[in-house]
Write a protein that holds these residues in place. Structure first.
Motif, PDB file in Angstrom:
ATOM      1  N   LEU A 108       0.860  -1.191   0.000  1.00  0.00           N
ATOM      2  CA  LEU A 108       0.000   0.000   0.000  1.00  0.00           C
ATOM      3  C   LEU A 108       0.893   1.237   0.000  1.00  0.00           C
ATOM      4  N   ALA A 109       0.770   2.037  -1.035  1.00  0.00           N
ATOM      5  CA  ALA A 109       1.579   3.252  -1.162  1.00  0.00           C
ATOM      6  C   ALA A 109       0.719   4.470  -0.850  1.00  0.00           C
ATOM      7  N   PRO A 110       1.340   5.593  -0.505  1.00  0.00           N
ATOM      8  CA  PRO A 110       0.569   6.822  -0.300  1.00  0.00           C
ATOM      9  C   PRO A 110      -0.331   7.128  -1.494  1.00  0.00           C
ATOM     10  N   GLY A 111      -1.583   7.444  -1.209  1.00  0.00           N
ATOM     11  CA  GLY A 111      -2.563   7.695  -2.258  1.00  0.00           C
ATOM     12  C   GLY A 111      -3.488   6.530  -2.506  1.00  0.00           C
ATOM     13  N   ASP A 112      -3.071   5.317  -2.137  1.00  0.00           N
ATOM     14  CA  ASP A 112      -3.942   4.153  -2.295  1.00  0.00           C
ATOM     15  C   ASP A 112      -5.150   4.287  -1.370  1.00  0.00           C
ATOM     16  N   MET A 113      -6.279   3.732  -1.808  1.00  0.00           N
ATOM     17  CA  MET A 113      -7.506   3.768  -1.022  1.00  0.00           C
ATOM     18  C   MET A 113      -7.828   2.366  -0.522  1.00  0.00           C
ATOM     19  N   MET A 143     -14.757   4.084  -8.624  1.00  0.00           N
ATOM     20  CA  MET A 143     -14.436   5.445  -8.199  1.00  0.00           C
ATOM     21  C   MET A 143     -14.945   5.681  -6.787  1.00  0.00           C
ATOM     22  N   VAL A 144     -14.348   6.683  -6.125  1.00  0.00           N
ATOM     23  CA  VAL A 144     -14.749   7.060  -4.764  1.00  0.00           C
ATOM     24  C   VAL A 144     -15.232   8.502  -4.791  1.00  0.00           C
ATOM     25  N   VAL A 145     -16.409   8.735  -4.228  1.00  0.00           N
ATOM     26  CA  VAL A 145     -16.951  10.090  -4.153  1.00  0.00           C
ATOM     27  C   VAL A 145     -17.218  10.443  -2.697  1.00  0.00           C
ATOM     28  N   GLU A 146     -17.401  11.723  -2.444  1.00  0.00           N
ATOM     29  CA  GLU A 146     -17.580  12.202  -1.076  1.00  0.00           C
ATOM     30  C   GLU A 146     -19.029  12.600  -0.809  1.00  0.00           C
ATOM     31  N   LEU A 147     -19.430  12.428   0.425  1.00  0.00           N
ATOM     32  CA  LEU A 147     -20.736  12.888   0.901  1.00  0.00           C
ATOM     33  C   LEU A 147     -20.550  13.328   2.350  1.00  0.00           C
ATOM     34  N   GLN A 173     -22.489  -1.492  -7.992  1.00  0.00           N
ATOM     35  CA  GLN A 173     -22.308  -1.917  -6.612  1.00  0.00           C
ATOM     36  C   GLN A 173     -21.801  -0.701  -5.817  1.00  0.00           C
ATOM     37  N   ILE A 174     -22.365  -0.484  -4.664  1.00  0.00           N
ATOM     38  CA  ILE A 174     -22.040   0.713  -3.888  1.00  0.00           C
ATOM     39  C   ILE A 174     -21.686   0.310  -2.458  1.00  0.00           C
ATOM     40  N   LEU A 181     -17.266   8.582   2.567  1.00  0.00           N
ATOM     41  CA  LEU A 181     -16.676   8.228   1.275  1.00  0.00           C
ATOM     42  C   LEU A 181     -17.435   7.030   0.721  1.00  0.00           C
ATOM     43  N   ILE A 182     -17.796   7.122  -0.554  1.00  0.00           N
ATOM     44  CA  ILE A 182     -18.651   6.129  -1.182  1.00  0.00           C
ATOM     45  C   ILE A 182     -17.891   5.495  -2.342  1.00  0.00           C
ATOM     46  N   HIS A 183     -17.803   4.167  -2.355  1.00  0.00           N
ATOM     47  CA  HIS A 183     -17.111   3.449  -3.433  1.00  0.00           C
ATOM     48  C   HIS A 183     -18.151   2.912  -4.415  1.00  0.00           C
ATOM     49  N   ILE A 184     -17.969   3.259  -5.678  1.00  0.00           N
ATOM     50  CA  ILE A 184     -18.921   2.889  -6.734  1.00  0.00           C
ATOM     51  C   ILE A 184     -18.201   2.023  -7.763  1.00  0.00           C
ATOM     52  N   VAL A 185     -18.779   0.873  -8.062  1.00  0.00           N
ATOM     53  CA  VAL A 185     -18.221  -0.002  -9.094  1.00  0.00           C
ATOM     54  C   VAL A 185     -19.349  -0.385 -10.058  1.00  0.00           C
ATOM     55  N   GLY A 186     -19.219   0.031 -11.311  1.00  0.00           N
ATOM     56  CA  GLY A 186     -20.225  -0.282 -12.313  1.00  0.00           C
ATOM     57  C   GLY A 186     -19.643  -1.086 -13.452  1.00  0.00           C
ATOM     58  N   GLU A 187     -20.519  -1.521 -14.348  1.00  0.00           N
ATOM     59  CA  GLU A 187     -20.040  -2.250 -15.519  1.00  0.00           C
ATOM     60  C   GLU A 187     -19.263  -1.327 -16.445  1.00  0.00           C
TER      61      GLU A 187
END
Length: 227
Positions: A108-113, A143-147, A173-174, A181-187
């Motif tokens: 895991l490097a700096p910047g990894d989520m 992608m990761v978005v903020e709320l 998938q959410i 922080l919200i992780h979104i994975v779509g087709e």
């Protein structure tokens, strides 16, 4: 009884045989708001969904964080809180960590989520995370978005109505981090971007009524479907 309106700190909410939920305190049978937010009364539970606020860690919370530093035996993780979190190498390598053989920076490097769970926290020391569990670990796609963390209940909706709508109509998938922080994975990337736009709309309009219907129409119109 179900009521939604903006309330202020110290504002009288309701009187009677109720239970105090989030951001609500009681004096006798009278209930008051402790924060500015959206009043919610559901099954005799009086709550206020705060419109602003920072994330306060709790043991058991699922969080999404960013690696900001790599030490000899652990990583430092930004979880969008006044507290930075710690992920120990012994957890990541499942107790088989050998500093002569394992490189933390390669893992895991700096910047990894990462998606992780809080396993220790008592306000006298920073939260400790684990990535051992279903769905936990390094984020490698999507992608990761903020709320705003206080708006997470609005993202979930009553009985999961909003999040289930986003998954179905958004075809993604959410994973919701309690830290906002919200992780979104779509087709496709297009699917992910559409859900991200819907979450931005929830952020802006969390204090309004009829939001679930508007999100459904937004998603369907964006796909050229009938509403």
């Amino acid at each position: 009884m179900n009521e939604r309106r903006i309330v202020l700190p110290g504002e009288f909410l309701v009187e009677g045989d109720y239970q105090a939920g989030l951001n609500v305190f009681r004096q006798g049978k009278r209930f008051y708001s402790s924060k500015i937010g959206l009043l919610s009364i559901d099954k005799k539970v009086v709550s206020v969904i705060a419109l602003h606020g920072v994330y306060e860690p709790k043991i058991g919370d699922l969080v999404i964080g960013k690696v900001i530093d790599v030490g000899t035996f652990s990583w430092t993780i930004d979880i969008r809180s006044p507290y930075t979190a710690i992920l120990n190498a012994s957890d990541y390598f499942k107790g088989r960590f050998n500093p002569l053989r394992n490189s933390l920076r390669d893992a895991l490097a700096p910047g990894d989520m990462i998606i992780a769970q809080i396993v220790e926290f008592d306000r006298t020391r920073n939260p400790v995370l684990t990535v051992q569990g279903h769905g936990l670990g390094k984020i490698t796609k999507g992608m990761v978005v903020e709320l705003t963390p206080s708006k997470i209940p609005r993202l979930i909706g009553r009985k999961g109505s909003m999040i289930n709508l986003l998954k179905k109509e958004g075809r993604c998938q959410i994973t919701i981090g309690k830290n906002g922080l919200i992780h979104i994975v779509g087709e496709t990337v297009k699917d992910e971007e559409l859900v991200a736009q819907a979450i931005e709309k929830i952020e802006r309009e969390a204090h309004t009524t009829g939001l679930t219907d508007r999100i459904m129409k937004f998603l369907r119109r964006s796909r050229g479907l009938d509403v």
